[in-house]
Write a protein that holds these residues in place. Structure first.
Motif, PDB file in Angstrom:
ATOM      1  N   ALA A  43      -4.219   3.724   0.714  1.00  0.00           N
ATOM      2  CA  ALA A  43      -4.623   3.676   2.016  1.00  0.00           C
ATOM      3  C   ALA A  43      -4.267   2.455   2.739  1.00  0.00           C
ATOM      4  O   ALA A  43      -4.215   1.378   2.255  1.00  0.00           O
ATOM      5  CB  ALA A  43      -6.173   4.015   2.422  1.00  0.00           C
ATOM      6  N   ASN A  59      -9.372  14.207   9.976  1.00  0.00           N
ATOM      7  CA  ASN A  59      -9.789  14.125   8.650  1.00  0.00           C
ATOM      8  C   ASN A  59     -10.814  12.843   8.512  1.00  0.00           C
ATOM      9  O   ASN A  59     -11.760  13.122   8.003  1.00  0.00           O
ATOM     10  CB  ASN A  59      -8.534  13.532   7.773  1.00  0.00           C
ATOM     11  CG  ASN A  59      -7.947  14.731   7.172  1.00  0.00           C
ATOM     12  OD1 ASN A  59      -8.643  15.380   6.645  1.00  0.00           O
ATOM     13  ND2 ASN A  59      -6.845  14.695   6.873  1.00  0.00           N
ATOM     14  N   LEU A 102     -15.091   8.948  -6.057  1.00  0.00           N
ATOM     15  CA  LEU A 102     -16.165   8.964  -4.962  1.00  0.00           C
ATOM     16  C   LEU A 102     -17.264   9.720  -5.274  1.00  0.00           C
ATOM     17  O   LEU A 102     -17.231  10.958  -5.772  1.00  0.00           O
ATOM     18  CB  LEU A 102     -15.352   9.375  -3.746  1.00  0.00           C
ATOM     19  CG  LEU A 102     -14.203   8.787  -3.385  1.00  0.00           C
ATOM     20  CD1 LEU A 102     -14.070   9.301  -1.929  1.00  0.00           C
ATOM     21  CD2 LEU A 102     -14.426   7.066  -3.043  1.00  0.00           C
ATOM     22  N   ALA A 119       0.725  -1.104  -0.056  1.00  0.00           N
ATOM     23  CA  ALA A 119      -0.026  -0.076  -0.014  1.00  0.00           C
ATOM     24  C   ALA A 119       0.904   1.331   0.105  1.00  0.00           C
ATOM     25  O   ALA A 119       0.620   2.141  -0.769  1.00  0.00           O
ATOM     26  CB  ALA A 119      -0.967  -0.283   1.216  1.00  0.00           C
ATOM     27  N   GLN A 145     -11.099   5.134   9.964  1.00  0.00           N
ATOM     28  CA  GLN A 145     -12.164   5.750   9.014  1.00  0.00           C
ATOM     29  C   GLN A 145     -13.314   5.393   9.739  1.00  0.00           C
ATOM     30  O   GLN A 145     -14.333   6.254  10.304  1.00  0.00           O
ATOM     31  CB  GLN A 145     -11.942   5.937   7.913  1.00  0.00           C
ATOM     32  CG  GLN A 145     -12.999   6.677   7.069  1.00  0.00           C
ATOM     33  CD  GLN A 145     -12.757   6.415   5.354  1.00  0.00           C
ATOM     34  OE1 GLN A 145     -11.927   6.024   5.013  1.00  0.00           O
ATOM     35  NE2 GLN A 145     -14.276   6.661   4.809  1.00  0.00           N
ATOM     36  N   GLU A 153      -5.636   2.947   8.240  1.00  0.00           N
ATOM     37  CA  GLU A 153      -6.318   4.168   8.004  1.00  0.00           C
ATOM     38  C   GLU A 153      -7.905   3.887   7.520  1.00  0.00           C
ATOM     39  O   GLU A 153      -8.537   4.609   8.070  1.00  0.00           O
ATOM     40  CB  GLU A 153      -5.527   4.900   6.673  1.00  0.00           C
ATOM     41  CG  GLU A 153      -4.458   5.355   7.479  1.00  0.00           C
ATOM     42  CD  GLU A 153      -3.206   5.708   6.407  1.00  0.00           C
ATOM     43  OE1 GLU A 153      -2.726   6.512   6.339  1.00  0.00           O
ATOM     44  OE2 GLU A 153      -3.350   5.200   5.028  1.00  0.00           O
ATOM     45  N   ILE A 193      -4.116  12.877   0.880  1.00  0.00           N
ATOM     46  CA  ILE A 193      -4.603  12.836   2.184  1.00  0.00           C
ATOM     47  C   ILE A 193      -3.929  11.767   2.831  1.00  0.00           C
ATOM     48  O   ILE A 193      -3.317  11.799   3.611  1.00  0.00           O
ATOM     49  CB  ILE A 193      -6.011  12.517   2.261  1.00  0.00           C
ATOM     50  CG1 ILE A 193      -6.880  13.921   1.918  1.00  0.00           C
ATOM     51  CG2 ILE A 193      -6.569  12.178   3.696  1.00  0.00           C
ATOM     52  CD1 ILE A 193      -8.393  13.798   2.012  1.00  0.00           C
ATOM     53  N   TYR A 194      -3.742  10.434   2.068  1.00  0.00           N
ATOM     54  CA  TYR A 194      -2.959   9.383   2.489  1.00  0.00           C
ATOM     55  C   TYR A 194      -1.523   9.627   2.620  1.00  0.00           C
ATOM     56  O   TYR A 194      -0.823   9.041   3.199  1.00  0.00           O
ATOM     57  CB  TYR A 194      -3.428   8.193   1.800  1.00  0.00           C
ATOM     58  CG  TYR A 194      -4.879   7.782   2.045  1.00  0.00           C
ATOM     59  CD1 TYR A 194      -5.202   7.120   3.543  1.00  0.00           C
ATOM     60  CD2 TYR A 194      -5.869   7.937   1.032  1.00  0.00           C
ATOM     61  CE1 TYR A 194      -6.764   6.777   3.925  1.00  0.00           C
ATOM     62  CE2 TYR A 194      -7.100   7.722   1.282  1.00  0.00           C
ATOM     63  CZ  TYR A 194      -7.562   6.974   2.792  1.00  0.00           C
ATOM     64  OH  TYR A 194      -8.719   6.712   2.892  1.00  0.00           O
ATOM     65  N   ARG A 212     -10.007   3.609  -2.079  1.00  0.00           N
ATOM     66  CA  ARG A 212      -8.860   4.240  -1.037  1.00  0.00           C
ATOM     67  C   ARG A 212      -7.786   3.227  -0.835  1.00  0.00           C
ATOM     68  O   ARG A 212      -6.555   3.441  -0.815  1.00  0.00           O
ATOM     69  CB  ARG A 212      -9.659   4.209   0.052  1.00  0.00           C
ATOM     70  CG  ARG A 212     -10.765   5.580   0.152  1.00  0.00           C
ATOM     71  CD  ARG A 212     -11.337   5.512   1.479  1.00  0.00           C
ATOM     72  NE  ARG A 212     -12.494   6.622   1.519  1.00  0.00           N
ATOM     73  CZ  ARG A 212     -12.216   7.774   1.677  1.00  0.00           C
ATOM     74  NH1 ARG A 212     -10.971   8.315   1.967  1.00  0.00           N
ATOM     75  NH2 ARG A 212     -13.190   8.762   1.412  1.00  0.00           N
ATOM     76  N   ARG A 219       2.275   1.949  -3.408  1.00  0.00           N
ATOM     77  CA  ARG A 219       1.265   2.469  -4.332  1.00  0.00           C
ATOM     78  C   ARG A 219       0.991   3.749  -4.134  1.00  0.00           C
ATOM     79  O   ARG A 219       1.076   4.656  -4.879  1.00  0.00           O
ATOM     80  CB  ARG A 219      -0.106   1.669  -4.137  1.00  0.00           C
ATOM     81  CG  ARG A 219      -0.283   0.183  -4.496  1.00  0.00           C
ATOM     82  CD  ARG A 219      -1.444  -0.409  -4.778  1.00  0.00           C
ATOM     83  NE  ARG A 219      -2.517  -0.146  -3.580  1.00  0.00           N
ATOM     84  CZ  ARG A 219      -2.372  -1.326  -2.550  1.00  0.00           C
ATOM     85  NH1 ARG A 219      -1.575  -2.437  -2.911  1.00  0.00           N
ATOM     86  NH2 ARG A 219      -3.137  -1.462  -1.442  1.00  0.00           N
ATOM     87  N   ARG A 220       1.062   4.061  -2.615  1.00  0.00           N
ATOM     88  CA  ARG A 220       0.876   5.531  -2.317  1.00  0.00           C
ATOM     89  C   ARG A 220       1.925   6.442  -2.818  1.00  0.00           C
ATOM     90  O   ARG A 220       1.622   7.464  -3.027  1.00  0.00           O
ATOM     91  CB  ARG A 220       0.789   5.548  -0.756  1.00  0.00           C
ATOM     92  CG  ARG A 220       0.979   6.803  -0.241  1.00  0.00           C
ATOM     93  CD  ARG A 220       0.900   6.687   1.355  1.00  0.00           C
ATOM     94  NE  ARG A 220      -0.337   6.124   1.921  1.00  0.00           N
ATOM     95  CZ  ARG A 220      -0.156   6.018   3.295  1.00  0.00           C
ATOM     96  NH1 ARG A 220       0.819   6.287   4.300  1.00  0.00           N
ATOM     97  NH2 ARG A 220      -1.301   5.409   3.772  1.00  0.00           N
ATOM     98  N   ARG A 226     -19.506  13.902   7.426  1.00  0.00           N
ATOM     99  CA  ARG A 226     -19.961  14.168   6.118  1.00  0.00           C
ATOM    100  C   ARG A 226     -20.930  12.792   5.505  1.00  0.00           C
ATOM    101  O   ARG A 226     -21.910  13.042   5.034  1.00  0.00           O
ATOM    102  CB  ARG A 226     -18.875  14.306   5.039  1.00  0.00           C
ATOM    103  CG  ARG A 226     -19.219  14.485   3.521  1.00  0.00           C
ATOM    104  CD  ARG A 226     -18.419  14.326   2.538  1.00  0.00           C
ATOM    105  NE  ARG A 226     -17.630  15.325   2.594  1.00  0.00           N
ATOM    106  CZ  ARG A 226     -16.099  15.471   1.737  1.00  0.00           C
ATOM    107  NH1 ARG A 226     -15.975  14.390   0.828  1.00  0.00           N
ATOM    108  NH2 ARG A 226     -15.647  16.522   1.880  1.00  0.00           N
ATOM    109  N   LEU A 273      -7.678  13.040  -2.947  1.00  0.00           N
ATOM    110  CA  LEU A 273      -7.566  11.850  -1.951  1.00  0.00           C
ATOM    111  C   LEU A 273      -6.195  11.182  -1.775  1.00  0.00           C
ATOM    112  O   LEU A 273      -5.830  10.750  -0.499  1.00  0.00           O
ATOM    113  CB  LEU A 273      -8.748  11.004  -2.636  1.00  0.00           C
ATOM    114  CG  LEU A 273      -9.002   9.672  -1.654  1.00  0.00           C
ATOM    115  CD1 LEU A 273      -9.718  10.287  -0.294  1.00  0.00           C
ATOM    116  CD2 LEU A 273     -10.058   8.922  -2.449  1.00  0.00           C
TER     117      LEU A 273
END
Lengths: 236, 401
Positions: free
Chosen positions: B317, B4, A109, A92, B325, B321, A123-124, B312, A95-96, B11, A120
């Motif tokens: 992610a 976050n 989304l 992960a 969430q 994480e 954020i990660y 995600r 990938r990030r 939301r 998005l």
């Protein structure tokens, strides 16, 4: 491409190196071999198209290339890192930091604005808010969506949605962009626009692009075309 | 990251307002019920203690037999007027002592009748029980010695028998005797046990014994202790004196009881507290049910948002994480339920307290506890769905429509 060869060892590690990669689903008599000893090398900065009929193993190969899956046998080195030895979270992180994904179905989304969709991945990465906004705007700018930041996917056309998806994939400045039939849901004119965009990103940002497509017209934008057949790369 | 996740959670909650509200309803009701129970229970306890304190903490009640309530019949002999005199004479810490004997019966005036409690006593009763007169006079020596047919009545008896008329000088018929009203007591209102304290008729003890009871018994001796004297040592003195007078041998149990108001208060509040605890436990079960409701909706939410989770995870992610969430979302939901429950409970308690005649006692501890508990419910029941989300295979998740 010359700029990438500046390392002292002379020959840099290729971005992607498959050695006899095999993927088998199921076990025993039900075992199905999706990839059967694939060797593949892709250098930094290439634009490669992947073609092949469905069931030829190209999706499996893309999943492994994208570090979403691991080979059953053989080795996959990404930037010299042996991916098969990494656990879920390590992949992960890979990938990030190095990968960008563009999916056939856009996979944005819903009910979330274009800007937030593009933000998005940042954020990660724990990018500070202000920088996140700036980079997301920049990425949307780059794909020609200036002024559409506040729109949600439902308010955008298919071509625009795919542009948002591309912006999301490149906002982290990845070294590899994986696109799975990026023009699959678009008409010809929109498809050519998207291909121009990908070719431009490859040319100007130096992002390596790996794209699955069924359409020979689209494959023509690539430097190189790889054909999959029955879990192997065939020399078409 | 947590912040976050919190914004994301808010939301998601906003996106599905109706569903979120229905989901947290269980928690809202559970938290509200627990707080209302505890608040009203505290109020009732407070009411009992303040009322008993207003009776005077220096009041001792001496009864025949060991038990306060019904249950065990006692064949112990009653007290006599001589016991009362001895108590007043021989126990130095006693300020005043009032003998009494009571019976409930129907009081009749003209066409009105009213069932009330008739007590024979003397003037010490007024000072021991803090009664004051609204009008009229106390018993005179002649009334007491001669056993005259006179009485002092409480506000309720006056209202039922005389309405707004002045009762002084009028006659009340009790059994076969006619009794002249000489005084009216100041109203005290309801007692801690919910009985009406003003529903009584007082007459000289001798009158009561001769004309109503037909014996010389004294069933209750009420004693007030001088200020600054210890009720415990007074109790000891009284017990010694009465054992001697009643010829109880060493080692034998008392056949009478001396109770101070502290004891009575703790007995009464004990009952209230047990009831409160029981009702609170029942209310707490609805919190548990509320938690299961949250788990259910979180599982639905994970299924609905499989693709989102896939996206995600694909873009990097970590399991942790995604877990955070969804966990934060569950906790946000349940805490929101907790907050709404607290507001509802405060509103309901403020509304119910006057109806039930108990004071509103704000218990910050239970509010905090209920809130923490509701948040904990989110963590406990949100964990399983959140873990399911975090463990999804991104490839599978992305393929899902």
């Amino acid at each position: 491409m010359a700029a990438d060869d500046a390392t002292s060892t002379g020959e840099p590690a290729p971005l992607i190196e498959f050695r006899a990669v095999t993927k088998i689903y199921g076990a025993g008599l039900a075992a199905v071999s999706a990839l059967d000893g694939v060797d593949l090398v892709i250098q930094q900065g290439e634009f490669v198209a992947v073609m092949g009929p469905s069931g030829s193993g190209k999706s499996t190969a893309m999943n492994i290339l994208g570090c979403l899956d691991t080979p059953s046998a053989g080795s996959y080195r990404f930037r010299g890192i042996p991916v098969e030895s990494l656990d879920r979270n390590q992949r992960a992180r890979l990938r990030r930091h190095y990968l960008g994904f563009v999916f056939q179905g856009f996979n944005l989304l819903n009910r979330t604005t274009a800007l937030e969709n593009v933000e998005l991945p940042l954020i990660y990465r724990h990018t500070p808010r202000a920088e996140r906004h700036a980079r997301a705007r920049q990425a949307l700018d780059l794909v020609g969506l200036t002024g559409w930041e506040r729109h949600t996917p439902g308010e955008l056309s298919g071509g625009q949605q795919q542009r948002v998806a591309i912006a999301r994939a490149i906002v982290t400045q990845p070294s590899l962009l994986l696109a799975d039939e990026p023009t699959g849901n678009l008409d010809t004119a929109r498809s050519h626009e998207i291909m121009e965009l990908l070719a431009g990103l490859n040319r100007e940002q130096g992002i390596t692009v790996l794209m699955v497509t069924h359409e020979p017209d689209m494959a023509e934008y690539a430097h190189r075309v790889i054909h999959f057949r029955d879990g192997r790369i065939s020399d078409a | 990251m947590i912040w976050n996740a919190f914004l994301l959670a808010l939301r998601e909650i906003r996106r599905n307002v109706l569903r979120s509200v229905l989901t947290i309803l269980g928690i809202v009701i559970g938290v509200a019920a627990v707080i209302v129970m505890v608040t009203l229970g505290d109020g009732a306890t407070r009411q009992v203690t303040t009322q008993i304190e207003s009776l005077g903490t220096n009041l001792l009640m001496i009864r025949v037999g060991q038990h306060m309530g019904p249950g065990q019949s006692s064949n112990a002999p009653p007290f006599s007027l001589a016991d009362t005199v001895a108590v007043g004479r021989d126990v130095p810490s006693v300020r005043a002592v009032a003998p009494s004997a009571s019976q409930s019966m129907i009081a009749i005036v003209g066409n009105s009748n009213w069932s009330t409690s008739v007590t024979g006593t003397d003037n010490a009763f007024f000072s021991v029980r803090n009664w004051t007169l609204e009008s009229g006079r106390l018993f005179s020596d002649g009334d007491l010695q001669g056993g005259r047919s006179v009485c002092v009545i409480g506000a309720t008896v006056r209202k039922e028998l005389f309405g707004a008329l002045d009762p002084i000088g009028e006659k009340i018929r009790l059994k076969s005797m006619a009794c002249q009203v000489i005084g009216l007591l100041q109203s005290k209102g309801q007692s801690s046990m919910g009985s009406d304290q003003d529903d009584l008729v007082l007459m000289p003890l001798r009158t009561f014994q001769r004309r109503i009871a037909g014996n010389q018994d004294v069933s209750l001796i009420q004693v007030s202790i001088r200020d600054g004297e210890s009720t415990d040592s007074a109790k000891g003195d009284l017990e010694r004196l009465l054992r001697e007078r009643r010829h109880i041998r060493p080692g034998e149990q008392d056949d009478f009881s001396v109770r101070d108001m502290k004891e009575i208060a703790s007995m009464l509040t004990g009952t209230t507290q047990v009831l409160t605890a029981l009702l609170t436990a029942v209310a707490a079960v609805s919190l548990l049910v509320g938690g299961i409701g949250i788990m259910n909706i979180m599982l639905v939410s994970v299924t609905e948002r499989t693709r989102e989770i896939g996206i995600r995870l694909a873009i990097g992610a970590l399991e942790r994480e995604v877990l955070t969430q969804f966990l934060v979302e569950a906790v946000a939901l349940s805490s929101l339920g907790g907050i709404l429950g607290i507001l509802l409970a405060i509103g309901a308690s403020l509304g119910l307290a006057p109806l039930l005649n108990v004071p509103f006692v704000f218990n910050g501890g239970i509010v905090l506890l209920a809130f923490c508990f509701s948040a904990a419910v989110g963590v406990i029941f949100g964990y399983f769905p959140a873990r399911r989300a975090a463990r999804l295979d991104p490839i599978e998740a992305l393929r899902r429509e």
